[in-house]
Design an enzyme around this catalytic site. Structure first.
Site, PDB file in Angstrom:
ATOM      1  N   LYS A   1      30.715  72.476  34.171  1.00  0.00           N
ATOM      2  CA  LYS A   1      31.766  71.828  33.368  1.00  0.00           C
ATOM      3  C   LYS A   1      31.198  71.430  32.006  1.00  0.00           C
ATOM      4  CE  LYS A   1      33.301  67.677  32.659  1.00  0.00           C
ATOM      5  NZ  LYS A   1      33.720  67.746  31.245  1.00  0.00           N
TER       6      LYS A   1
ATOM      7  N   CYS B   1      19.537  62.825  22.923  1.00  0.00           N
ATOM      8  CA  CYS B   1      19.094  61.857  23.924  1.00  0.00           C
ATOM      9  C   CYS B   1      17.677  61.383  23.621  1.00  0.00           C
ATOM     10  CB  CYS B   1      19.184  62.448  25.317  1.00  0.00           C
ATOM     11  SG  CYS B   1      18.463  64.071  25.445  1.00  0.00           S
TER      12      CYS B   1
ATOM     13  N   GLU C   1      19.617  64.035  33.573  1.00  0.00           N
ATOM     14  CA  GLU C   1      18.946  63.898  32.267  1.00  0.00           C
ATOM     15  C   GLU C   1      19.834  62.966  31.459  1.00  0.00           C
ATOM     16  OE1 GLU C   1      18.237  64.077  28.695  1.00  0.00           O
ATOM     17  OE2 GLU C   1      18.623  66.250  28.649  1.00  0.00           O
TER      18      GLU C   1
ATOM     19  N   GLU D   1      21.796  52.809  23.724  1.00  0.00           N
ATOM     20  CA  GLU D   1      21.778  54.104  23.041  1.00  0.00           C
ATOM     21  C   GLU D   1      23.002  54.186  22.122  1.00  0.00           C
ATOM     22  OE1 GLU D   1      22.572  57.623  25.496  1.00  0.00           O
ATOM     23  OE2 GLU D   1      20.857  58.569  24.533  1.00  0.00           O
TER      24      GLU D   1
END
Ligand code: NDP
Length: 505
Positions: free
Chosen positions: A199, A307, A273, A408
């Site tokens: 996806k 990331c 991850e 983040e």
């Protein structure tokens, strides 16, 4: 300072026209779900729009997969596995992976333009992504034949330890490196002998669909299935599917936790991850110019939507003024604008939602005493007003436990800290829930190595940043994830171990 004397409206119209022309040339013909080698509508016929974050225009209407479609895709994948793919030798899988790499490489320009339209990343960086995606398939094509298992003679026993694929795996990817993330997932899964349902993110489904078109003649029907849709619908249906034997997810830590919880119901293997808030440590021995170039790339590459972005700078007091002044002028020199222009350094963020999220962090940072050394808002240039742009931003003066430092942001925002005591600095550098990556900038080899060991993270760059090499494992400590990508470890994550114990008596 730009020498372009045209009005903002003229410049904006030029960008719109360029994007329209590019869309006419590179949009994929098929925007359905790719299931069992066919492009099909969603079972309920619903679609969603994917938008160009530079112009705000709808690029395409894409089939919106949901639970019923995920069921179909998983069933098609199992049929393909049982009837064909599980019989493919490692050599035959190697040829498939190599052919996929060739197909991607034959379409670098086209795929890069498509990625830039859908994601907003500068075209120069999009080309790096696409070449990286091809390289990734080549890497796994290269190691697939070495995956032979082990044997052991133990007295009256002869033991064989063999690796077997899971069968069908479910993979969910984010929007920041769309085709590259697809390759990080598909290549090892196929190399290990699995069929897959993937996806893509709702913001950026187009390059995965174009890849499906390109590999349609290369991969047997049902081996790769692509189901675009929303996370709460297609994503949750896939990661919680009872017939999925392994889940691989890249995205936010918050969703990663949900994925892990739902996999627990069926005791399904998971690799994750997830997010990062990586420190970059600058020692006083380096030339400030070198530090500026590396720090700038660590945070602003891909508009900060990485990331592993180096989003917390720890610069030694002795060179802090020089490095920060250098960063401010490097930011002044950055070209912010149309990502289809080869000269552009910083494009728009992927979506309006992501702009709002970043702006909320910036407002909060200001309330908490942060001072903007550069940026802090959206560009004032009227020509950029259609797009999801955020200025490259440096913030100093925040407490390390404030939200803009701990969370983040996933945008072009760097938190700056000065240090003179190594132990105090390292305590702060490690004082986040993440542990994905880190950077060390020094010409002192001993300091470089001890600092790399002291940072609690899965991947440390010394005197570089972002360059990922196939074969060197990438993945996180702490809440940045479980498992490793890009390496032989990854192949292991897509296989289960079987021991065969033969009695010789
Ligand atoms: P998400 O974690 O929500 O998205 C990543 C992928 O997961 C997308 O494909 C998404 O679908 C899917 N997803 C969402 N919810 C579920 C669910 N319940 N079950 C299964 N799959 C799901 O990230 P966002 O896009 O919302 O971004 C939010 C923040 O996450 C960013 O600002 C950034 O901080 C972080 N992030 C980190 C990334 C990384 O590489 N570490 C990548 C992307 C984001 P959908 O297509 O509907 O979004």
């Amino acid at each position: 300072m730009s020498s372009d004397t045209r009005s903002a409206t003229e410049r904006r119209d030029e960008v719109r026209q360029r994007h329209q022309e590019a869309a006419d040339e590179v949009l994929p013909e098929q925007t359905g779900l790719y299931i069992d080698g066919e492009f099909v509508d969603a079972a309920d016929g619903e679609t969603f729009d994917t938008v160009d974050p530079t112009t705000g225009e709808v690029l395409a209407s894409v089939a919106r997969g949901k639970e019923a479609d995920v069921d179909d895709a998983v069933e098609a994948a199992w049929t393909a596995f049982d009837e064909e793919w599980s019989d493919y030798s490692a050599g035959r899988r190697q040829r498939v992976l190599t052919a996929i790499a060739d197909a991607i490489e034959d379409h670098v320009e086209e795929l890069a333009r498509l990625e830039t339209l859908d994601n907003g990343k500068p075209i120069s960086e999009a080309k790096i992504d696409i070449r990286g995606a091809a390289e990734h398939f080549r890497y796994f094509a290269g190691i697939v034949r070495e995956n032979g298992g082990e044997t052991m003679n133990a007295g009256s026993r002869y033991g064989q330890v063999i690796k077997e694929p899971y069968g069908v795996v479910g993979q969910v990817i984010p929007w920041n490196f769309p085709l590259m993330m697809a390759s990080w997932k598909l290549a090892p899964a196929l190399a290990a002998g699995n069929c897959t349902v993937l996806k893509p993110a709702e913001q950026t489904p187009l390059t995965a669909l174009r890849l499906a078109e390109l590999i349609d003649d290369i991969v047997p029907d049902g081996v790769v299935n692509i189901v675009p849709g929303y996370g709460e619908e297609a994503g949750a249906a896939l990661t919680g599917h009872p017939d999925i034997r392994k889940v691989a997810f890249t995205g936010s830590t918050a969703v990663g936790k949900q994925v892990m919880k739902s996999a627990a119901d069926t005791v399904t293997d998971v690799t994750l991850e997830l997010g990062g808030k990586s420190p970059v440590v600058v020692f006083p021995d380096v030339h400030p110019k070198k530090a500026v170039a590396l720090v700038k790339s660590a945070i602003f590459y891909n508009t900060g939507e990485c990331c592993e972005a180096g989003s917390r700078l720890f610069v030694h007091e002795d060179i802090a003024d020089d490095v920060l002044d250098g960063l401010v002028s490097a930011i002044d020199d950055m070209t912010i604008g149309d990502p289809l222009d080869e000269e552009t350094d910083l494009g728009p963020k992927v979506s309006r939602e992501q702009v709002d999220r970043t702006m909320e962090f910036l407002e909060k940072a200001q309330e908490e005493g942060g001072q903007f050394l550069a940026g802090g808002g959206q560009p004032e240039d009227e020509a950029l007003s259609d797009g999801c742009f955020v200025e490259p931003t440096l913030i100093e003066g925040l407490d390390h436990d404030s939200e803009a430092v701990q969370e983040e942001i996933f945008g072009p925002v760097l938190d700056v800290f000065r240090w003179d005591d190594y132990d105090e600095m390292m305590a702060l550098a490690n004082d986040v829930e993440y542990g994905l990556a880190g950077g060390v900038i020094t010409d002192d080899i001993t300091k470089a190595n001890t600092t790399a060991r002291d940072i609690e993270a899965g991947y440390i760059w010394i005197n570089s940043y972002h360059d990922l090499v196939a074969g060197l494992p990438f993945g996180g400590y702490k809440q940045s994830g479980i498992g490793r990508e890009l390496s032989a470890d990854t192949l292991d994550h897509y296989q289960q171990t079987k021991t065969i114990n033969l009695s010789l008596r």
